[in-house]
Design an enzyme around this catalytic site. Structure first.
Site, mmCIF file in Angstrom:
data_model
loop_
_atom_site.group_PDB
_atom_site.id
_atom_site.type_symbol
_atom_site.label_atom_id
_atom_site.label_comp_id
_atom_site.label_asym_id
_atom_site.label_seq_id
_atom_site.Cartn_x
_atom_site.Cartn_y
_atom_site.Cartn_z
ATOM 1 N N ASP A 70 37.032 76.161 47.059
ATOM 2 C CA ASP A 70 37.232 77.511 47.586
ATOM 3 C C ASP A 70 37.270 78.552 46.465
ATOM 4 O O ASP A 70 37.901 78.335 45.425
ATOM 5 C CB ASP A 70 38.575 77.527 48.336
ATOM 6 C CG ASP A 70 38.834 78.829 49.051
ATOM 7 O OD1 ASP A 70 38.105 79.138 49.999
ATOM 8 O OD2 ASP A 70 39.778 79.558 48.658
ATOM 9 N N GLU A 89 32.144 77.488 46.566
ATOM 10 C CA GLU A 89 31.999 78.766 47.264
ATOM 11 C C GLU A 89 31.992 79.879 46.225
ATOM 12 O O GLU A 89 32.968 80.080 45.505
ATOM 13 C CB GLU A 89 33.154 78.995 48.246
ATOM 14 C CG GLU A 89 32.942 80.278 49.037
ATOM 15 C CD GLU A 89 34.224 80.984 49.459
ATOM 16 O OE1 GLU A 89 34.188 81.744 50.433
ATOM 17 O OE2 GLU A 89 35.264 80.788 48.798
#
Ligand code: BGC
Length: 576
Positions: A228, A291
């Site tokens: 993330d 990401e």
């Protein structure tokens, strides 16, 4: 009561794959299975509720894995299910090695992964290593005093002499990126909510603790991680102010008014990724999907983070593309940006839990079914790996929600100019006409199922041969039979206005792919006749007399002979 009826609906999901069992096993065993793989993103809170509490959970997911396998995808990416106060709906982790009771237990997780592997689905899970929840014991300790054991595990800084925060950095979710801790008489950094303090990834012990958490899941059999918000891993140690990015259109979210040169995207990123890669390589065959933020040159950054002879991430995606207009030029630019690192390996996604669903965002003025099919074919033809977001296979549009329905703090803060992410996070519609479309037996799910979504429910689409669901299954099956589409190179081709055309190539296989972004028919001329239309993908474009006839929002796929590329030329002719 278990609501999931997936196994009853698909007693033998593998039969939909259209791929001989031996071939599937071979593909699955390859260390580079992730290259060109299609991952189905599950947002577990909204997928399927097995215990009637209004929130999706792991047993619910397990019960619906057959549906996912029936599409012919290669794996799933499961958004966070770890213990969390849910201030950011799971992206605020308070225990990296557990399952939040609302999602079930570790045994439920083991059962889920077992069933997924039986169905030959890889399982990737989120790791949120940039920040934790403020409820994590590490932060609870860190915030007590500068002398605490984990004092340096987060980012602490003194106030300016006038008491204001150390610099001008802004949180993505609004306001300063700094919050005050009275016990330390210091500010701590958070790029998102104040309840998501930034971890200090320059602190060895903190990084080792995160790796230990990663090892916990790798030992349990996960096939990789989605990392993330990696662009936020590091910041300027001197805490210099970000420069302004003046914009005439003053955006609703002030984060867009800075150039984020000091608070994120620091030069030590590649070395850090190499370290994570060396760590995960201890478990053979696992993959890392990063990401990447949508800040400028995002696709190029995806390339840099993945193009290093197999020493950084395996692949990376960005919201950057999803924020662009839906035009052939925007796609040409995006592909060119990604190809600036030709050995990098981007993952493409048109929808996910952070953005407005693609068919609404890009197809607001188009015929819905046509647009859903065009987006599906385009996504699955790009060079890279692919993420499909739950509901995308149903052509689900963005849910229209009222302010009182919203749960996402990001949307609540910027309503009504920006409505946040809940419109893409409403529960999956499984059964048309059932309460909450079969998602839950609870009186009220955590987010409402819009009435309009019943028409898109899975059971209704199963019974309708023209539904997007069948188009996805067919196209995915067809794609697998054409290795050039899975892992071949890409080369842009000239095309008439409104059309995006490129060639995918692997060895001798060359496939011409053309997509008409316009609602009206377009003709595209092929100068030579070395193109043979391919069948089986579900699109009705035709090749006649050296011309490709593309219906509005249509697509064409043709096999090219091995001829010199410059021989292929096209020119626009008005539609007949
Ligand atoms: C996730 C978001 C989340 C943010 C902060 C991301 O990029 O996808 O859903 O709010 O990180 O963790």
């Amino acid at each position: 009561m278990a609501l999931g009826r997936g196994s009853e609906l698909y007693p033998n999901a593998v039969r939909y794959w259209g791929e001989p069992a031996g071939m599937a096993a071979e593909r699955e065993a390859r260390a580079d299975w992730w290259r060109g793989a299609v991952l189905y993103q599950v947002y577990p809170l909204s997928f399927c509720d097995s215990n009637g509490d209004g929130q999706g959970d792991l047993p619910g997911l397990t019960s619906r894995l057959d549906h996912i396998a029936s599409l012919g995808v290669d794996g799933i990416w499961v958004s966070p299910f770890f213990p969390s106060p849910m201030k950011d709906f799971g992206y605020d982790v308070s225990d990296y090695c557990g399952v939040d009771p609302r999602f079930g237990t570790l045994a439920d997780f083991d059962q889920m992964i077992r069933r997924a592997h039986e169905l030959r689905l890889k399982v990737i899970i989120d790791q949120v290593w940039s920040h934790s929840s403020d409820a994590h014991p590490w932060f609870r300790d860190s915030r007590t005093s500068a002398g605490a054991e984990k004092s340096d595990w987060y980012i602490w800084a003194d106030p300016k002499p006038d008491g204001t925060p150390p610099n001008n950095w802004l949180s993505v979710f609004g306001g300063s990126a700094w919050s005050w801790e009275p016990r330390r008489r210091q500010y701590y950094l958070h790029h998102f909510l104040p309840s998501q303090p930034q971890l200090n990834l320059r602190n060895e012990a903190a990084v080792e603790a995160l790796f230990e958490a990663g090892a916990f899941w790798l030992d349990r059999g996960v096939d990789g991680f989605r990392l993330d918000a990696i662009d936020f891993s590091f910041h300027d140690p001197d805490l210099r102010d970000n420069p302004a990015r003046p914009r005439p259109d003053r955006p609703a979210r002030p984060f867009g008014l800075q150039r984020h040169v000091h608070d994120m995207m620091q030069p030590e990123m590649p070395a850090f990724l190499e370290r994570i890669r060396a760590f995960i390589d201890r478990w053979p065959g696992r993959a890392l999907l990063g990401e990447v933020s949508s800040e400028g040159d995002a696709l190029h950054r995806c390339g840099i983070y993945t193009d290093a002879g197999g020493t950084r991430l395996h692949t990376a995606y960005t919201l950057g593309l999803m924020r662009r207009d839906f035009t052939p030029d925007a796609f040409r630019e995006a592909i060119a940006e990604a190809e600036r690192e030709p050995d990098g390996w981007v993952t493409w996604a048109f929808s996910n839990h952070d953005v407005v669903r693609s068919v609404t965002r890009w197809g607001a003025n188009a015929e819905h079914g046509e647009m859903a099919r065009l987006l599906m074919a385009l996504l699955l033809s790009l060079k890279g790996s692919i993420c499909v977001y739950q509901g995308e296979e149903l052509g689900l549009p963005e849910a229209e929600l009222a302010l009182e329905d919203l749960r996402d703090p990001y949307g609540i803060a910027f309503w009504p100019e920006f409505r946040g992410r809940d419109g893409a996070r409403t529960p999956m519609p499984w059964r048309a006409g059932a309460p909450h479309a079969g998602f839950t037996t609870a009186e009220r799910p955590w987010l409402p199922v819009p009435a309009a979504h019943h028409a898109f429910a899975l059971d209704r689409q199963e019974a309708d041969a023209r539904a997007p669901l069948h188009a996805w299954r067919q196209f995915l099956r067809w794609r697998k039979a054409h290795p050039a589409l899975v892992s071949g190179s890409i080369r842009m081709l000239p095309a008439p206005q409104g059309v995006l055309a490129f060639e995918r190539r692997l060895g001798e296989e060359r496939i011409l792919c053309a997509f008409n972004f316009a609602p009206h028919p377009v003709r595209m001329r092929l100068e030579e006749s070395s193109c043979r239309p391919l069948a089986g993908h579900g699109f009705a474009a035709e090749l006649a007399g050296g011309d490709i006839g593309l219906p509005g929002h249509g697509a064409f796929f043709g096999a090219l002979e091995a001829v010199a590329p410059q021989k292929i030329q096209r020119q626009l002719e008005p539609a007949q």
